[in-house]
Scaffold this active site. Structure first.
Site, short mmCIF file in Angstrom:
data_model
loop_
_atom_site.label_atom_id
_atom_site.label_comp_id
_atom_site.label_asym_id
_atom_site.label_seq_id
_atom_site.Cartn_x
_atom_site.Cartn_y
_atom_site.Cartn_z
CB CYS A 175 -0.99 -0.01 1.15
SG CYS A 175 -0.26 0.09 2.81
CG HIS A 182 -4.38 -0.22 3.90
ND1 HIS A 182 -3.54 -1.06 3.21
CD2 HIS A 182 -5.33 0.18 3.02
CE1 HIS A 182 -3.99 -1.18 1.96
NE2 HIS A 182 -5.07 -0.43 1.82
CG HIS A 217 -6.40 0.09 -1.58
ND1 HIS A 217 -6.41 -0.73 -0.48
CD2 HIS A 217 -7.50 -0.23 -2.28
CE1 HIS A 217 -7.48 -1.51 -0.51
NE2 HIS A 217 -8.16 -1.22 -1.60
#
Length: 198
Positions: free
Chosen positions: A90, A142, A154
């Site tokens: 990510c 994240h 993402h």
């Protein structure tokens, strides 16, 4: 007309370096279905009358960032990855998109990216802003790039690929940690430098 031609060339160039033909078709269909190019252009035009020239340039660059990121749909997740050749995790995806598109260097880890950027409220989100989630029982574990319409792009997890998600889905809504805006280096310096009093 010149702007539309430039935008069309940009979309073509972005798709050409990112993924196989089937992924390019998927990106094209997704963008057409969601009218992303029209929306991004509408945001850019709308903001032009209300903000300074420097801010307009940042909006245009944010549109370019989102368009570039969309060109990487389908690239596989890889822990520690930060390129199309290796795959992305990510934060590696976010770092690569900002570096490739805007020439801005962000830290490598999601929590460091959150610390290095300007906090904004969820209702202030604009395409190109960062969205953070608690997916590993710790804050800012994240990160993704907001693309508009309550959606973000993402690189989610092992076995998955770069994709677009809806922040309103209960999983993401419950884990939302906050939003951040990446400032240009000049703006970052101005935001952190105290005013000199005479």
């Amino acid at each position: 007309m010149k702007q539309w031609l430039s935008l069309a060339l940009l979309v073509t160039a972005v798709g050409a370096h990112a993924a196989p033909a089937s992924a390019e078709e998927d990106v094209g269909r997704f963008m057409a279905d969601k009218r992303l190019v029209d929306r991004l252009e509408a945001v850019r035009v709308n903001m032009a009358g209300r903000v300074s020239e420097g801010a307009v340039q940042m909006k245009t660059r944010a549109s370019e960032l989102v368009m570039n990121a969309m060109g990487f749909l389908g690239v596989p997740y890889r822990r520690g990855g930060n390129s199309v050749e290796t795959g992305f995790d990510c934060s590696g995806f976010v770092k690569a998109m900002y570096q490739q598109t805007l020439g801005l260097m962000l830290p490598r880890r999601a929590n460091e990216q959150a610390a290095a950027t300007q906090k904004i409220e969820r209702q202030e989100l604009q395409p190109g802003d960062l969205v953070f989630f608690n997916t590993l029982r710790r804050t800012f574990s994240h990160v993704g790039i907001y693309i508009g319409d309550n959606k973000f792009i993402h690189s989610p997890k092992p076995g998955a690929q770069v994709r677009v998600e809806d922040m309103g889905v209960p999983y993401w809504n419950r884990r939302f940690d906050g939003a951040r805006r990446v400032l240009a280096p000049e703006a970052q310096q101005a935001a952190t430098t105290p005013a000199i009093q005479e």
